[in-house]
Design a protein around this motif. Structure first.
Motif, PDB file in Angstrom:
ATOM      1  N   ALA A 212       0.931  -1.159  -0.213  1.00 47.67           N
ATOM      2  CA  ALA A 212      -0.360  -0.181   0.024  1.00 47.67           C
ATOM      3  C   ALA A 212       1.133   1.170  -0.258  1.00 47.67           C
ATOM      4  O   ALA A 212       1.127   2.091   0.819  1.00 47.67           O
ATOM      5  CB  ALA A 212      -0.593  -0.381   0.889  1.00 47.67           C
ATOM      6  N   VAL A 213       1.855   1.164  -1.071  1.00 49.72           N
ATOM      7  CA  VAL A 213       2.034   2.674  -1.549  1.00 49.72           C
ATOM      8  C   VAL A 213       1.103   3.985  -1.772  1.00 49.72           C
ATOM      9  O   VAL A 213       0.794   3.656  -2.934  1.00 49.72           O
ATOM     10  CB  VAL A 213       3.316   2.540  -2.302  1.00 49.72           C
ATOM     11  CG1 VAL A 213       4.018   4.147  -2.589  1.00 49.72           C
ATOM     12  CG2 VAL A 213       4.755   2.185  -1.267  1.00 49.72           C
ATOM     13  N   THR A 214       1.513   4.966  -0.710  1.00 48.38           N
ATOM     14  CA  THR A 214       0.309   6.322  -1.466  1.00 48.38           C
ATOM     15  C   THR A 214       1.102   7.487  -1.214  1.00 48.38           C
ATOM     16  O   THR A 214       2.439   7.813  -0.972  1.00 48.38           O
ATOM     17  CB  THR A 214      -1.151   6.214   0.072  1.00 48.38           C
ATOM     18  OG1 THR A 214      -0.561   6.701   1.177  1.00 48.38           O
ATOM     19  CG2 THR A 214      -1.793   4.759   0.114  1.00 48.38           C
ATOM     20  N   VAL A 215       0.070   8.564  -1.719  1.00 49.56           N
ATOM     21  CA  VAL A 215       0.576   9.700  -2.106  1.00 49.56           C
ATOM     22  C   VAL A 215       1.434  10.158  -0.429  1.00 49.56           C
ATOM     23  O   VAL A 215       2.529  11.037  -0.554  1.00 49.56           O
ATOM     24  CB  VAL A 215       0.286  10.763  -2.310  1.00 49.56           C
ATOM     25  CG1 VAL A 215       0.100  12.045  -2.159  1.00 49.56           C
ATOM     26  CG2 VAL A 215      -0.600  10.182  -3.967  1.00 49.56           C
ATOM     27  N   LEU A 220       7.761   2.367   1.663  1.00 49.95           N
ATOM     28  CA  LEU A 220       7.806   1.050   2.506  1.00 49.95           C
ATOM     29  C   LEU A 220       8.200   1.115   3.801  1.00 49.95           C
ATOM     30  O   LEU A 220       9.592   1.483   3.980  1.00 49.95           O
ATOM     31  CB  LEU A 220       8.072  -0.245   1.302  1.00 49.95           C
ATOM     32  CG  LEU A 220       7.589  -0.638   0.103  1.00 49.95           C
ATOM     33  CD1 LEU A 220       8.553  -1.812  -0.558  1.00 49.95           C
ATOM     34  CD2 LEU A 220       6.424  -0.903   0.478  1.00 49.95           C
ATOM     35  N   THR A 221       7.921   0.963   4.396  1.00 49.98           N
ATOM     36  CA  THR A 221       8.243   0.263   5.407  1.00 49.98           C
ATOM     37  C   THR A 221       8.522  -0.861   6.509  1.00 49.98           C
ATOM     38  O   THR A 221       7.659  -2.140   5.455  1.00 49.98           O
ATOM     39  CB  THR A 221       7.502   1.018   6.310  1.00 49.98           C
ATOM     40  OG1 THR A 221       6.427   0.494   6.806  1.00 49.98           O
ATOM     41  CG2 THR A 221       7.624   2.442   6.362  1.00 49.98           C
ATOM     42  N   ALA A 222       8.960  -1.820   6.936  1.00 52.30           N
ATOM     43  CA  ALA A 222       9.434  -2.863   6.981  1.00 52.30           C
ATOM     44  C   ALA A 222       7.853  -3.454   7.801  1.00 52.30           C
ATOM     45  O   ALA A 222       7.351  -5.009   7.385  1.00 52.30           O
ATOM     46  CB  ALA A 222      10.252  -2.986   8.265  1.00 52.30           C
ATOM     47  N   ALA A 223       7.039  -2.476   8.534  1.00 50.57           N
ATOM     48  CA  ALA A 223       5.824  -3.051   9.026  1.00 50.57           C
ATOM     49  C   ALA A 223       5.153  -3.373   7.818  1.00 50.57           C
ATOM     50  O   ALA A 223       4.064  -4.212   7.725  1.00 50.57           O
ATOM     51  CB  ALA A 223       4.581  -2.019   9.912  1.00 50.57           C
ATOM     52  N   ASP A 224       5.268  -2.372   6.917  1.00 49.30           N
ATOM     53  CA  ASP A 224       4.363  -2.893   5.359  1.00 49.30           C
ATOM     54  C   ASP A 224       4.349  -4.167   4.842  1.00 49.30           C
ATOM     55  O   ASP A 224       3.322  -4.908   4.848  1.00 49.30           O
ATOM     56  CB  ASP A 224       4.090  -2.175   4.351  1.00 49.30           C
ATOM     57  CG  ASP A 224       4.069  -0.401   4.608  1.00 49.30           C
ATOM     58  OD1 ASP A 224       3.284  -0.097   5.800  1.00 49.30           O
ATOM     59  OD2 ASP A 224       5.041   0.381   4.140  1.00 49.30           O
ATOM     60  N   GLN A 226       5.623  -6.796   7.086  1.00 51.20           N
ATOM     61  CA  GLN A 226       4.874  -8.059   8.235  1.00 51.20           C
ATOM     62  C   GLN A 226       3.650  -8.072   7.353  1.00 51.20           C
ATOM     63  O   GLN A 226       2.985  -9.132   7.589  1.00 51.20           O
ATOM     64  CB  GLN A 226       5.394  -7.497   8.869  1.00 51.20           C
ATOM     65  CG  GLN A 226       6.492  -8.014   9.977  1.00 51.20           C
ATOM     66  CD  GLN A 226       6.897  -7.908  11.450  1.00 51.20           C
ATOM     67  OE1 GLN A 226       6.889  -5.846  11.364  1.00 51.20           O
ATOM     68  NE2 GLN A 226       7.192  -8.153  12.192  1.00 51.20           N
ATOM     69  N   GLU A 227       3.127  -6.775   7.335  1.00 54.56           N
ATOM     70  CA  GLU A 227       1.902  -6.974   6.523  1.00 54.56           C
ATOM     71  C   GLU A 227       0.810  -7.299   5.823  1.00 54.56           C
ATOM     72  O   GLU A 227       0.438  -8.508   5.811  1.00 54.56           O
ATOM     73  CB  GLU A 227       0.731  -5.256   7.313  1.00 54.56           C
ATOM     74  CG  GLU A 227      -0.888  -5.704   6.792  1.00 54.56           C
ATOM     75  CD  GLU A 227      -1.306  -6.250   7.453  1.00 54.56           C
ATOM     76  OE1 GLU A 227      -2.369  -6.654   7.050  1.00 54.56           O
ATOM     77  OE2 GLU A 227      -0.714  -6.240   8.747  1.00 54.56           O
TER      78      GLU A 227
END
Length: 359
Positions: A212-215, A220-224, A226-227
């Protein structure tokens, strides 16, 4: 591999003189035979030749297309290579007509035709109809990924990194730095390690990276990840359990206990019903004692959902209560599903977690 072979082929003098036509079809795009035939016509540039002609059958239409590519005799006909990507999806076309006709033509040697299917399913031959399978050459090439985890991390970075020609240079640099940081992050490496041990198939990695990359959340993060990994590994059968009635949950718990008592041996409905009755009589305070036909109906619903499976096809005269079954959920799946089951009665949960000493 295929692209490399085609490149080599086109560099060969013989092939250059006798131009190789190469229609490329994808099961994701050509979802039925009519669409596939239109695409073959377009790629072979035969729209003008077909015009407004009406054909009696699919085979007639395809034969006409291939006839139009002939240059005279058999030796000088234009060779055609059909590439079917996502080959397993063509198997689901009605009657497998496209596959049957392509294989039939390639076997008959009237027109120089070769068909190559690309798929990740190793059981593909089991999905072919008998008439299609009989026309298949049974030549198969298996390609297995042999890279190690270090190379897997490198592939992860390559898949996510933006190219040098990306229009927004400053964002590309920021994005690529973030990707480098992610690849060194212990949490991300653990997520990738789990996926790598499960499957080396890069399509699974691609599915994980759809994030889920948005404006407002551009990096991206590590949490993204993981989810994404959590969603990617969601247990579909455990999800079905969340939608069951409490009676159906009780029957699954009864089967779980039977599996434990009889060490995974098959059981029948009568045994499950007896187990349920023991629970009602000794432990249940919140459960109503349902009539046997109602319990049977709930059991049949579990069969339809493929949470329970008969060991053999039942005959018309077989007594349903005594058909041997096996449960397609293991103990951990049942316990995990019960943790998130909405409003599950406490005594039902306790029954699921209990040892067998009370029986």
């Amino acid at each position: 591999l295929l692209n490399h072979v085609l490149k080599d082929l086109r560099e060969m003098e013989q092939v250059r003189e006798n131009l190789l036509e190469n229609p490329f079809l994808s099961g994701l795009l050509q979802t039925n035979d009519k669409v596939a035939l239109k695409e073959i016509t377009r790629q072979l540039q035969l729209e003008n030749v077909v015009g407004d002609k009406v054909f009696g059958s699919f085979a007639e239409n395809l034969a006409f297309l291939l006839e139009a590519l002939r240059k005279g005799d058999r030796t000088s006909s234009c060779p055609i290579l059909f590439v079917l990507d996502e080959f397993d999806l063509f198997v689901h076309h009605k009657n497998q007509t496209l596959l049957y006709n392509l294989f039939d033509i390639s076997q008959s040697a009237q027109t120089p035709v070769t068909v190559i299917g690309l798929t990740c399913r190793q059981d593909i031959l089991e999905l072919l109809e008998k008439r299609v399978k009989s026309r298949f050459s049974h030549r198969q090439i298996y390609l297995m990924n042999s890279f190690d985890f270090k190379q897997y991390i490198k592939i992860f970075k390559e898949q996510l990194s933006l190219p040098a020609e990306f229009p927004d240079e400053s964002f590309a640099q920021k994005w690529n730095n973030n990707v480098q940081h992610l690849s060194e992050d212990k949490t991300v490496q653990d997520v990738l390690q789990n996926l790598f041990h499960h499957t080396k198939d890069l399509r699974s990695l691609h599915l994980l990276l759809v994030s889920a990359v948005t404006v407002h959340h551009p990096l991206l993060t590590a949490a993204d990840l993981q989810e994404a990994s959590r969603q990617h590994s969601t247990d579909s059968k455990a999800n079905i359990v969340h939608g069951l009635s409490v009676l159906e949950i009780c029957l699954i718990i009864a089967m779980k206990h039977l599996n434990e008592v009889y060490d995974g041996e098959p059981f029948n409905f009568q045994m499950v019903y007896n187990e349920f009755q023991k629970f009602i009589q000794r432990k249940a305070h919140s459960m109503y004692n349902f009539e046997k036909p109602v319990v049977m109906k709930a059991f049949e619903h579990l069969l339809q959902l493929e949470l329970v499976q008969p060991l053999e096809r039942p005959s018309a005269r077989a007594q349903r209560e005594f058909l041997l079954m096996k449960l397609l959920l293991d103990s951990s799946q049942i316990m995990d599903a019960l943790q998130v089951y909405p409003n599950c009665p406490t005594d039902v949960k306790q029954w699921a977690a209990s040892s067998l000493s009370w029986l």
